[in-house]
Design an enzyme around this catalytic site. Structure first.
Site, PDB file in Angstrom:
ATOM      1  N   GLN A   1      -4.474   3.212  -3.770  1.00  0.00           N
ATOM      2  CA  GLN A   1      -5.478   2.433  -2.736  1.00  0.00           C
ATOM      3  C   GLN A   1      -6.909   2.671  -3.314  1.00  0.00           C
ATOM      4  OE1 GLN A   1      -4.561   1.034   0.603  1.00  0.00           O
ATOM      5  NE2 GLN A   1      -3.180   3.018   1.425  1.00  0.00           N
TER       6      GLN A   1
ATOM      7  N   GLU B   1      -9.072   1.360   3.266  1.00  0.00           N
ATOM      8  CA  GLU B   1     -10.318   0.490   2.957  1.00  0.00           C
ATOM      9  C   GLU B   1     -11.729   1.307   2.573  1.00  0.00           C
ATOM     10  OE1 GLU B   1     -10.327  -2.529   6.826  1.00  0.00           O
ATOM     11  OE2 GLU B   1      -9.355  -0.619   6.754  1.00  0.00           O
TER      12      GLU B   1
ATOM     13  N   THR C   1       0.898  -1.133   0.048  1.00  0.00           N
ATOM     14  CA  THR C   1       0.104   0.056   0.086  1.00  0.00           C
ATOM     15  C   THR C   1       0.833   1.226   0.128  1.00  0.00           C
ATOM     16  OG1 THR C   1       0.020  -0.368   2.519  1.00  0.00           O
ATOM     17  CG2 THR C   1      -2.044  -0.977   1.088  1.00  0.00           C
TER      18      THR C   1
ATOM     19  N   ALA D   1      -1.145   4.621   8.594  1.00  0.00           N
ATOM     20  CA  ALA D   1      -0.483   6.203   8.339  1.00  0.00           C
ATOM     21  C   ALA D   1      -0.679   7.017   9.511  1.00  0.00           C
ATOM     22  CB  ALA D   1      -1.543   6.625   7.146  1.00  0.00           C
TER      23      ALA D   1
ATOM     24  N   GLY E   1      -6.385   7.626   7.056  1.00  0.00           N
ATOM     25  CA  GLY E   1      -5.789   6.321   6.221  1.00  0.00           C
ATOM     26  C   GLY E   1      -7.056   6.005   5.291  1.00  0.00           C
ATOM     27  N   VAL E   2      -6.491   5.338   4.028  1.00  0.00           N
ATOM     28  CA  VAL E   2      -7.399   5.226   2.911  1.00  0.00           C
ATOM     29  C   VAL E   2      -7.326   3.854   2.268  1.00  0.00           C
ATOM     30  CG1 VAL E   2      -7.046   7.721   2.027  1.00  0.00           C
ATOM     31  CG2 VAL E   2      -5.454   5.961   1.401  1.00  0.00           C
TER      32      VAL E   2
ATOM     33  N   PRO F   1      -0.569  11.492  -2.572  1.00  0.00           N
ATOM     34  CA  PRO F   1      -1.877  11.501  -3.586  1.00  0.00           C
ATOM     35  C   PRO F   1      -1.681  10.417  -4.500  1.00  0.00           C
ATOM     36  CG  PRO F   1      -0.930  13.849  -3.723  1.00  0.00           C
ATOM     37  CD  PRO F   1       0.133  12.691  -2.893  1.00  0.00           C
TER      38      PRO F   1
ATOM     39  N   ARG G   1      -5.770  14.820   5.818  1.00  0.00           N
ATOM     40  CA  ARG G   1      -4.525  14.913   4.933  1.00  0.00           C
ATOM     41  C   ARG G   1      -4.025  13.726   4.145  1.00  0.00           C
ATOM     42  NH1 ARG G   1       0.572  18.169   5.808  1.00  0.00           N
ATOM     43  NH2 ARG G   1      -0.118  18.992   7.765  1.00  0.00           N
TER      44      ARG G   1
END
Lengths: 753, 338
Positions: A642, A709, A472, A514, A706-707, A636, A632
């Protein structure tokens, strides 16, 4: 402590990318050792019963076979199930591999053949003759509905929020009522890398294990507990992980097998699972969900009921947050959400990308779509009418919530305004076109994590934390954070993770890495800043003498006074005369008071366009726009990847993924990648990712959520809703395969169309 | 996976003598199916005879105006060979509808004919299967049978043949050239695969000691009016739920001759001469196509999970014939169906 935007926020390519594409990155099965032996697992052919006999003579007669381990000849093992538990175990009695002859699920590992070569082990495994006494199995949810139960021990009590108001009377008063039932199937993880462990037997009796895991420390604890080993006698490493998303949270049985054989033989052993054996591990459980919504004529919700039944195993009460979101998301005075379990003769399910959320929000957001047609309100408008600034379950404020911007920016990018409200009203050539949308929500966690930062005299910074990178981008974002903190170029930062000897970290999951490991790294670097400032202040004629840490900017290899950049010194000057490295190690934890006072979620709005040949049932997801509010965004590029991957997972969930069970044998039948379908390139078309601006100031110093899920939550519902919009027929049973789509139309007649 | 040894054959004669000598041997070319089956202990040859060195990898013109395709021509070479794409586009199209580029690069033309079924029970040695273990029963009939047969099945087996290429070969009336200890012979592609009957363990009429040397395509090419339409659970890399090879000769607005073959529905590519004859002399319109579909699907009976295939096949036949008649064959690269 503050961070700038020098390293953070840039679309940096993965720092581990070159190692991965050139093959230098080694995965668990690629580590070797002198005199390495190979284990092959024999899987149970039956689902329930008992081993009557094991005849291993033919296997042992094969030249090169070293041993055939089974319950009747294994080294001593603890009997207490507790000894086999782990950090993320479900409540219950964890599985004890090779402990006794009892069969709990089809595919259960019942023997391990160890040989000088993998091929010999695999061949000999086919010669192990095991006889079973079999018993009838239950793996059919419909046969278990009556016995569905609420588990005694909860995995997380907050997933069962209290009921509020009086749902039934509110429903009876509400002008509009809908009650619907949704089903989701068992899904298996199938990361590209199959599970593997290489257990290296060191001469001094220590065990070094290279394992595919999301938590090296968790596996370390497990091995120490199961095999009664001192902590300093075992080390678990997982430097690279070829995908996991929950499959590698708990120690899987190949780890046990490799360690058992290594200890038993005092020799290094590698055990890899086949793709077929990947279907004997944890999976997303099957669910049956009932949604009841009551609303005013204008679409405002007044009452909500969500009941979910999911399967678990005979021996553990696996639970996931399926209904909690329904209670939390929309303002609604009367609400009851309940979740129950059904016992199957299968292995215990496990977390799979957005466990509970992916399936629960599919049901809620499908029901919201159904409500939108019932009250004649545009689906997007319905969500905006039911927008809440507070967590409805606990009445708490939400630390930050830019969901409205997700709705609006996503709709704008997608062209939602071009949607005609009536089902079956959009068409091009032979294809019906459907637009659908859904809301996504996922928890923004932060968990205690430790990290160490070591700055060498030459200005090289080493970051160490036991967390994992499952593909990830953990390596990359930790390097970015560290580079940012000390104003170093990215290539001066070395990141070490995936090692139980490093400062401890929880399993890499829950989208918390993260926020958790990132904050720990940031705080460790802050410790270095303090030490450097001390040294800088001590330099003669020091431009920074007497300056406070808060007044400094760390950028481009310089330490500058923010208000007067002429007062600056090079970082290398601060390191002059240094004989050894400076070290800073921290244990970082969330602010419990903030967690008490605020709820914390990431949100998304997902828009999907489907195109469907009605006569043939062939369907494609022509476009998806996923607008995400997750605080934040550290990087990117990796963050977008993800979301892209999660949207593809959502397409699979909506249209393809299903592990089918033959209830007669209690066995998953499509246990290979030819028959267990995930989307292929041809199924994936345009995916547009938007990260809306969201200022998060409370949860962690980085302001991240966090991204990992959030991208899958809502995607299946958006696609299912688009299918309804295209066709006017609602399929409430995932995946929406062609046979279900075909029922959309009457049989062909002899008349010209 | 059992222990096996590996030898190479130098020429066809050598291959035949080796297979005769060793009863539990199998030929291997691309191995894209055989190796998978060996790993799962479904196939257990004790010897593999590698035939990839045999001189059977070229495509030649025949004296009767057709083409002769060597058995070892890789699927991708076949699909992209100019003689095939120009003259027999139906075959090229069917080929490209199957598998993935990587598999097509490995897989041979002869091997494609010998693919074994993808029935879940055939693949899983923990379950019964009369094809894998004669007499053990059919796991699929009362199990999960969504991919299984609706035509030509028997009580002992409801498996389907998984190939796409063979459906086109059947429609084109191709001929399979084989060599054996008693000499060479030719088997019509329509007779090559067999129905399961009471001996589902036998997939084809190729004897164990014979080898496929070539596929011959007759001179009738169907350059203009053809389509291969494959309906599957995802848009690529999935076996057919139903596939249709349709080819028409249209003269003066009427159908002069028609070919229609179905994949994914039976133990062999499914042809029905009466369905094809029903189209002859007719206007190429939907009414005629629906009638032909009804005829070819006569007697179709499904099981718990695959009954939808009957109606799906009917619609796919009509669409494929429409595509063929219009000269707008299904594209295998752009997956949108027109």
């Amino acid at each position: 402590m503050s961070v700038g935007t020098n390293g953070i926020g840039k679309p940096v390519s993965r720092i581990d990318g070159p190692a991965k594409v050139t093959g230098r990155a080694k995965y668990a099965a690629e580590f070797s050792a002198p005199d390495l032996a190979y284990g092959f697992v024999v899987s149970s052919a039956v689902a329930k019963g008992r081993i009557k006999s094991i005849d291993r003579s033919a296997a042992l007669a094969v030249p090169g076979v070293i041993e055939v381990f089974a319950h009747d000849n294994r080294p001593s093992l603890p009997s207490s199930h507790e000894k086999y538990t782990d950090q993320v175990a479900a409540p219950g009695s964890p599985f004890r591999p090779l402990y006794d002859g009892e069969i709990l699920f089809s595919g259960q590992p019942v023997a391990l053949v160890v040989a000088e070569e993998l091929e010999i082990a695999r061949f000999a495994a086919s010669l192990v003759d095991i006889r079973y006494e079999t018993e009838a199995t239950v793996t059919d949810l419909d046969m278990r509905i009556d016995q569905a139960f609420e588990p005694e021990k909860k995995r997380a009590p907050e997933w069962d929020p209290p009921a509020r108001g009086d749902v039934d009377s509110a429903l009876s008063r509400a002008p509009t009522n809908i009650r619907t039932e949704y089903r989701t199937p068992v899904e298996h993880h199938n990361p590209m890398e199959t599970f593997a462990s290489t257990a290296v037997w060191e001469n001094d009796g220590r065990l070094t294990v290279y394992d595919k895991t999301q938590g090296a420390p968790n596996c370390h604890e497990y091995l120490c507990s199961v095999f009664g080993l001192a902590k300093d006698k075992v080390r678990v490493l997982s430097p690279y992980v070829g995908g996991a998303f929950g499959a590698g949270l708990r120690p899987n049985y190949q780890l046990f097998m490799a360690a058992l054989a290594a200890i038993g033989l005092k020799r290094s052993v590698r055990v890899t699972l086949t793709r077929q054996q990947m279907f004997t591990l944890g999976y997303r459980p099957q669910t049956l969900q009932t949604l009841t919504l009551g609303a005013e004529n204008d679409g405002r919700l007044v009452a909500l009921k969500h009941d979910a039944i999911a399967n678990t195993s005979r021996f553990e009460d696996y639970q996931e947050p399926t209904v909690v979101w329904s209670g939390a998301l929309y303002p609604c005075d009367h609400s009851t959400v309940t979740s129950r379990l059904a016992r199957f003769d299968l292995f215990t399910p496990c977390d799979m990308r957005a466990p509970g959320g992916a399936v629960g929000m599919y049901a809620l957001e499908s029901a919201m779509d159904e409500l939108s047609y019932a009250v004649g309100v545009d689906p997007l408008e319905l969500r905006l009418k039911n927008y809440s600034e507070r967590d409805q379950n606990y009445g708490k404020p939400i630390s930050s919530k830019a969901l409205r911007d997700c709705y609006l920016q996503g709709a704008e990018r997608f062209g939602w305004s071009k949607r005609r409200p009536e089902p079956r009203s959009m068409r091009e050539g032979r294809e019906l076109i459907g637009y659908g949308m859904a809301t996504g929500i996922w928890e923004a966690f932060r968990v205690p994590t430790s990290a160490r930062a070591i700055l060498a005299p030459d200005g090289t910074l080493e970051i160490a934390c036991a967390t994992a990178d499952i593909g990830t981008g953990t390596y990359t974002i930790l390097a970015q954070i560290a580079a940012e903190m000390l104003g170093l170029p990215l290539d001066k930062v070395i990141v070490k993770i995936g090692d139980s000897d490093l400062p401890s970290a929880p399993v890499e999951g829950g989208s918390w890495t993260a926020a958790s490991a990132g904050s720990a790294v940031m705080e460790a670097c802050d410790g270095l800043r303090k030490e450097l400032l001390k040294r800088a202040g001590a330099v003669s004629n020091a431009p920074l003498r007497g300056v406070n840490l808060a007044d400094l900017t760390w950028v481009d290899g310089e330490i500058r006074m923010t208000s007067d950049p002429s007062r600056a010194m090079l970082l290398s000057e601060a390191l002059l005369g240094l004989n050894g490295p400076i070290t800073s190690e921290v244990s970082s934890a969330p602010d419990e008071q903030v967690l008490q006072e605020y709820s914390h979620y990431a949100h998304s709005a997902v828009f999907a366009e489907v195109r469907l040949d009605e006569e043939l049932g062939m369907l494609r997801v022509a476009r998806v726009v996923s607008a995400v509010a997750a605080g934040r965004i550290l990087n990117p590029k990796t963050a977008r990847s993800q979301i892209l991957g999660a949207v593809v997972g959502g397409i699979g969930m909506a249209l393809h993924e299903e592990t089918v069970i033959d209830h007669r044998y209690g066995r998953f039948m499509n246990h290979n990648l030819a028959e267990y379908h995930v989307p292929v390139h041809a199924d994936v078309h345009a995916i547009d990712v938007i990260f809306v601006d969201e200022q998060e100031h409370r949860l962690n110093p980085l302001g991240v959520k966090g991204v990992g899920e959030i991208g899958i939550v809502g995607t299946a519902a958006a696609i299912a809703n688009a299918v309804f919009h295209a066709t006017g027929v609602r399929v409430r049973d995932l995946p929406i395969t062609i046979d279900k789509r075909l029922e959309l139309r009457q049989p062909t007649s002899n008349h010209a169309a | 996976m059992i222990d096996f040894d590996y030898v190479r054959a130098n020429d066809v004669g050598d291959a035949l003598s080796q297979i005769t000598k060793h009863q539990a041997a199998k030929f291997i070319a691309g191995g894209t199916n055989l190796i998978d089956l060996m790993k799962e202990d479904v196939e257990q040859p004790t010897r593999l005879i590698d035939i990839t060195g045999l001189p059977l990898n070229e495509i030649h013109e025949t004296q009767t105006g057709g083409l002769k395709i060597g058995a070892l021509v890789p699927n991708s070479d076949l699909a992209y060979d100019e003689r095939i794409t120009k003259r027999y586009p139906l075959l090229s199209s069917a080929n490209l509808a199957g598998a993935s580029p990587q598999l097509r690069n490995m897989a041979s033309t002869g091997g494609n004919l010998l693919q074994r079924t993808r029935c879940l029970y055939f693949y899983d040695t923990a379950t019964p299967c009369n094809k894998r273990r004669p007499g053990s029963g059919c796991g699929a009939a009362e199990g999960f049978n969504r991919m299984n047969a609706i035509l030509g099945w028997s009580k002992s087996c409801i498996a389907v043949h998984p190939s796409d290429m063979c459906v086109a070969l059947s429609a084109l009336d191709a001929v399979v050239n084989v060599a054996g200890p008693k000499g060479d012979r030719a088997i019509k592609s329509t007779d090559f695969h067999r129905l399961p009957g009471d001996t589902p363990e036998i997939d084809t009429n190729l004897a164990r000691d014979e080898i496929i040397t070539a596929i011959e395509l007759p001179s009738e090419e169907f350059r203009r009016h053809y389509s291969y339409l494959k309906i599957r659970d995802r848009l690529s890399y999935a076996f057919a739920l139903v596939s249709v090879a349709a080819a028409l000769k249209i003269e003066a607005g009427a159908i002069k001759s028609a070919r229609l073959a179905l994949g994914g529905v039976a133990h062999k590519p499914w042809r029905a001469p009466d369905a094809e004859q029903s189209l002859e002399g007719k206007q190429p319109d939907r009414k005629a196509f629906v009638q032909a579909a009804d005829i070819i699907l006569q007697g179709a009976v499904g099981f718990a999970h695959n009954r939808f295939k009957i109606e799906l096949a009917r619609r796919a036949i009509v669409r494929a014939l429409e595509q063929a008649a219009a000269g707008t064959p299904q594209s295998q690269s752009v997956k949108v169906i027109v």
